[in-house]
Design a protein around this motif. Structure first.
Motif, PDB file in Angstrom:
ATOM      1  N   ALA A 129     -53.672  17.935  14.898  1.00 55.12           N
ATOM      2  CA  ALA A 129     -52.307  18.429  15.080  1.00 55.12           C
ATOM      3  C   ALA A 129     -51.678  18.620  13.715  1.00 55.12           C
ATOM      4  N   VAL A 130     -50.807  19.614  13.622  1.00 52.24           N
ATOM      5  CA  VAL A 130     -50.042  19.854  12.409  1.00 52.24           C
ATOM      6  C   VAL A 130     -48.569  19.927  12.778  1.00 52.24           C
ATOM      7  N   LEU A 131     -47.724  19.742  11.765  1.00 54.00           N
ATOM      8  CA  LEU A 131     -46.284  19.867  11.949  1.00 54.00           C
ATOM      9  C   LEU A 131     -45.808  21.063  11.144  1.00 54.00           C
ATOM     10  N   PHE A 159     -47.146  21.717  16.083  1.00 56.04           N
ATOM     11  CA  PHE A 159     -45.832  21.320  16.601  1.00 56.04           C
ATOM     12  C   PHE A 159     -44.755  21.822  15.660  1.00 56.04           C
ATOM     13  N   VAL A 160     -43.630  22.224  16.217  1.00 54.72           N
ATOM     14  CA  VAL A 160     -42.483  22.650  15.426  1.00 54.72           C
ATOM     15  C   VAL A 160     -41.501  21.480  15.382  1.00 54.72           C
ATOM     16  N   GLY A 161     -41.134  21.086  14.164  1.00 52.23           N
ATOM     17  CA  GLY A 161     -40.180  19.996  13.980  1.00 52.23           C
ATOM     18  C   GLY A 161     -38.959  20.489  13.227  1.00 52.23           C
ATOM     19  N   ALA A 162     -37.780  20.448  13.874  1.00 57.65           N
ATOM     20  CA  ALA A 162     -36.548  20.933  13.248  1.00 57.65           C
ATOM     21  C   ALA A 162     -35.935  19.867  12.350  1.00 57.65           C
ATOM     22  N   LEU A 163     -35.471  20.310  11.192  1.00 59.85           N
ATOM     23  CA  LEU A 163     -34.776  19.454  10.227  1.00 59.85           C
ATOM     24  C   LEU A 163     -33.466  20.141   9.868  1.00 59.85           C
TER      25      LEU A 163
END
Length: 191
Positions: A30-32, A112-116
């Protein structure tokens, strides 16, 4: 308010709990894709260290192989913490894009998409990472182009490439990035 709407819309269209099926001999990773929302929408990438035995010098999202008993989103967050020091509690994981298979290494990668809300303070693992790149989404959209490469033994690989001031994003990461940019173009008003 725009950022809340973008997060909500992406959460609706991304897979909240992917369950990819592995082919015989494949491994799961998995990647972010860290999506920084302010001051302008940007994505964080890593340039892998030149000394690594696999994918040395390539530009990718932070990530790696899944550990036994670990959820895929946990893998992406753990690896991002190990590689670039991203606090696992900071990104809001919005869901996953479709998995991408790496033919050469036999790995099925779930992005995976991770919002910051804003660019975080990062600490690079020198053993794994040469550089962190933060690239505006608008710039990625400008430089996106289709790419073809002849495969050893015949056939042609088709994908996407992004040339950025001495760095090239392509391969599995290019496919993941293209998928994310397509969603952003379709589902948001700021690309």
């Amino acid at each position: 308010m725009l950022h809340a709407a973008v997060r909500a819309r992406l959460r609706e269209v991304l897979d909240p709990d992917p369950a990819p099926e592995l082919a015989d001999g494949d491994r799961l990773a998995a990647v972010l894709a860290p999506l920084v929302l302010a001051p302008e929408p940007s994505l964080i990438f890593t340039e892998r260290a030149a000394e690594l035995s696999r994918h040395a010098g390539e530009v990718s999202f932070p990530g790696g192989l899944q550990d036994p008993g670990e959820a895929l989103a946990e893998t992406a967050l753990r690896e991002a913490h190990e590689e670039i020091g991203l606090d696992p509690g900071l990104p809001e994981v919005l869901g996953a894009l479709p998995a991408v298979h790496t033919t050469v290494s036999g790995i099925l990668v779930v992005p995976f998409v991770g919002a910051l809300e804003e660019a975080p303070t990062l600490t690079i693992s020198d053993a794994e990472i040469a550089e962190v790149l933060t690239v505006p989404v608008a710039r990625l959209t400008e430089v996106e182009r289709p790419m073809e490469l002849a495969r050893p033994g015949g056939g042609t690989w088709h994908g996407w490439a992004y040339e950025l001031e001495g760095h090239t994003i392509w391969g599995a990461t290019g496919w993941m990035l293209h998928g994310l940019l397509e969603l952003l173009r379709k589902e948001t008003t700021w690309t």
